[in-house]
Design a protein around this motif. Structure first.
Motif, mmCIF file in Angstrom:
data_model
loop_
_atom_site.group_PDB
_atom_site.id
_atom_site.type_symbol
_atom_site.label_atom_id
_atom_site.label_comp_id
_atom_site.label_asym_id
_atom_site.label_seq_id
_atom_site.Cartn_x
_atom_site.Cartn_y
_atom_site.Cartn_z
ATOM 1 N N VAL A 11 0.841 -1.196 0.000
ATOM 2 C CA VAL A 11 0.000 0.000 0.000
ATOM 3 C C VAL A 11 0.880 1.252 0.000
ATOM 4 O O VAL A 11 0.504 2.295 -0.563
ATOM 5 N N ILE A 12 2.084 1.148 0.576
ATOM 6 C CA ILE A 12 2.997 2.296 0.641
ATOM 7 C C ILE A 12 3.437 2.719 -0.761
ATOM 8 O O ILE A 12 3.309 3.884 -1.154
ATOM 9 N N GLY A 13 3.979 1.767 -1.526
ATOM 10 C CA GLY A 13 4.475 2.089 -2.856
ATOM 11 C C GLY A 13 3.375 2.444 -3.832
ATOM 12 O O GLY A 13 3.550 3.334 -4.684
ATOM 13 N N LEU A 14 2.243 1.766 -3.722
ATOM 14 C CA LEU A 14 1.129 2.054 -4.628
ATOM 15 C C LEU A 14 0.610 3.477 -4.413
ATOM 16 O O LEU A 14 0.299 4.190 -5.377
ATOM 17 N N SER A 46 14.725 8.027 -10.181
ATOM 18 C CA SER A 46 16.085 7.508 -10.380
ATOM 19 C C SER A 46 16.474 6.484 -9.326
ATOM 20 O O SER A 46 17.140 5.492 -9.630
ATOM 21 N N TYR A 47 16.089 6.737 -8.067
ATOM 22 C CA TYR A 47 16.461 5.858 -6.961
ATOM 23 C C TYR A 47 15.262 5.648 -6.041
ATOM 24 O O TYR A 47 14.512 6.589 -5.761
ATOM 25 N N VAL A 48 15.126 4.417 -5.557
ATOM 26 C CA VAL A 48 14.181 4.099 -4.487
ATOM 27 C C VAL A 48 14.991 3.435 -3.376
ATOM 28 O O VAL A 48 15.741 2.494 -3.630
ATOM 29 N N VAL A 49 14.829 3.950 -2.146
ATOM 30 C CA VAL A 49 15.699 3.541 -1.038
ATOM 31 C C VAL A 49 14.860 3.140 0.173
ATOM 32 O O VAL A 49 13.847 3.783 0.487
ATOM 33 N N GLY A 50 15.298 2.102 0.870
ATOM 34 C CA GLY A 50 14.649 1.712 2.121
ATOM 35 C C GLY A 50 15.585 0.874 2.964
ATOM 36 O O GLY A 50 16.534 0.273 2.448
ATOM 37 N N GLY A 97 7.677 -2.789 0.815
ATOM 38 C CA GLY A 97 6.408 -2.084 0.751
ATOM 39 C C GLY A 97 6.458 -0.865 -0.143
ATOM 40 O O GLY A 97 5.524 -0.579 -0.885
ATOM 41 N N LEU A 98 7.569 -0.128 -0.086
ATOM 42 C CA LEU A 98 7.739 1.014 -0.988
ATOM 43 C C LEU A 98 8.192 0.577 -2.369
ATOM 44 O O LEU A 98 7.656 1.012 -3.390
#
Length: 437
Positions: A240-243, A260-264, A274-275
């Motif tokens: 649900v976070i990423g959506l 460009s970047y997705v970080v967790g 989730g993201l």
């Protein structure tokens, strides 16, 4: 701070995203010690049937029940997507930094997303009590609240090091009505064994999981087990976070192809997944070139130094074996303040992505992480949980690469929880007594 995306309940997705059908290779199944595949009937001994169905589902999207959607909205979903302009200014970067702030949810973290879903499905099947483990206490707090909402008793085995470091987390869980025991405890056979070996045992998530599962198996069907990360159904609920983030970015003119970047940060993998998983969907389809950065502590380097193999999910070997990046189920990590990242393995789905180099892992020491947390607090006003500060550290390092030139990359990260109940760790950093691991 600048809120850049509307908080409109229509943004809350009506379905969770399941990455399993999109993985670059088939997900290895859980197995028993004799090598046989652990079928759904094995999992149903500790989980309700609907969660087991979600665990093994190959459906790309799973409908979110209306009751859960209502609770999501009441709790504050969609959570804010905020552009970190003050941080950008402090770093003198051309990068545009956005963070999804899950700390506004009840109990202060993203864990609420799966806690209410798991409690709901257990309530539907008549379960009266849930047992679980918790590291820093974010998961235990969220499940304790969810149990209160659905009239289910909650018993939490909290890793002893965190139980002693973070008494306010225990008080929060008890305020919601839960029973909380330091793990290893004297309540279970597994706990007593570890205490006999070392009366001052700091505990581990693996041991706490063993205690919770033993509790369930000895309950003669009156209790079920609830897990805060690693397994597919948990990660499913967190998407649900990423959506939401995708919709919020689109509403301000930033397409998925612009990211460009997705970080967790990663302990078991739920907040990173989730993201990132809804974004990884487009990467696996060949539509984006996004770089995915998964951040862990150097003290528990399951991604950067762990082996990809079958291993137990708990210390006592009560679970089926999962194929994952692991340090070994007997690994006892040092008592760092990021208690939620002290797990010996990572999610099997994330392990497949690591193996296929879809996700890049990095690791940081405690001092590096708290330094980043202090900078973020001073610029954006939010004190990040030590777990979330791992992501902040990576974002800072990425953003500094773009202090010159014309590139203006978009960086998105998950600020998965606030650190207002973790100030003892910040105090140690500020007074110079923090142990660097």
């Amino acid at each position: 701070m600048e809120l850049k995306a509307p908080q409109d309940s229509s943004i809350i997705p009506r379905q969770w995203y399941n990455i399993i059908p999109d993985l670059p290779e088939k997900l290895p199944p859980p197995i028993l010690p004799n090598g046989a595949v652990a079928g759904p009937e094995v999992l149903e001994a500790i989980f309700p049937r609907e969660l087991v169905r979600q665990e093994v589902s190959n459906e790309r999207f799973v409908k979110i029940p209306d009751e859960i959607l209502q609770l999501y909205a009441q709790a504050g979903r969609p959570t804010p997507l905020i552009r970190a302009k003050n941080l950008e200014k402090a770093l003198k970067t051309n990068a545009r930094i956005f963070f999804k702030y899950e700390g506004v949810l009840p109990a202060g973290s993203h864990k609420f997303n799966t806690a209410v879903a798991q409690a709901y499905y257990n309530m539907r099947e008549g379960v009266e009590r849930l047992c679980t483990e918790t590291g820093a206490g974010q998961w235990g707090s969220a499940l304790s609240l969810a149990g209160s909402l659905f009239g289910i008793k909650i018993r939490v085995y909290m890793v002893r090091a965190s139980y002693l470091q973070k008494p306010l987390r225990r008080i929060l869980m008890e305020t919601y009505g839960a029973e909380v025991y330091p793990s290893p405890s004297s309540v279970t056979r597994v706990g007593r064994k570890y205490l006999e070996e070392n009366p001052d045992h700091p505990g581990s998530l693996g041991i706490a999981i063993s205690e919770a599962i033993e509790d369930v198996l000895s309950s003669r069907g009156t209790a079920k087990y609830s897990l805060g990360s690693v397994l597919n159904h948990v990660i499913l609920h967190q998407t649900v976070i990423g959506l939401e983030t995708l919709k919020q970015l689109e509403s301000i003119g930033v397409g998925v192809e612009d990211v460009s970047y997705v970080v967790g940060c990663v302990g078991g993998g739920s907040n990173f997944a989730g993201l990132s998983y809804p974004f990884i969907h487009y990467k696996l389809m060949g539509k984006t070139n996004t770089v995915f950065i998964a951040v862990e502590p150097k003290a528990v380097p399951s991604m950067t130094k762990g082996e990809y193999r079958y291993d137990y999910g708990d210390s006592a070997g009560l679970t089926p074996l999962l194929k994952m990046h692991t340090l070994g189920h007997n690994y006892v990590p040092p008592p760092i303040h990021a208690g939620g990242l002290r797990y010996h393995g990572v999610a099997p789905t994330l392990s497949v992505l690591l193996k296929n180099r879809v996700v890049t892992p990095v690791a940081y020491s405690q001092r590096e992480v708290f330094e980043a947390g202090v900078l973020f607090a001073g610029t954006q006003g939010i004190v990040p949980a030590p777990e979330s500060a791992h992501a902040v550290r990576a974002v800072i390092d990425i953003a500094r690469k773009y202090a010159r030139g014309k590139e203006k990359p978009v960086i998105v990260f998950n600020l998965s929880g606030h650190g207002l109940l973790d100030l003892a760790g910040y105090s140690e950093y500020l007074n110079g007594s923090l142990q660097d691991t």
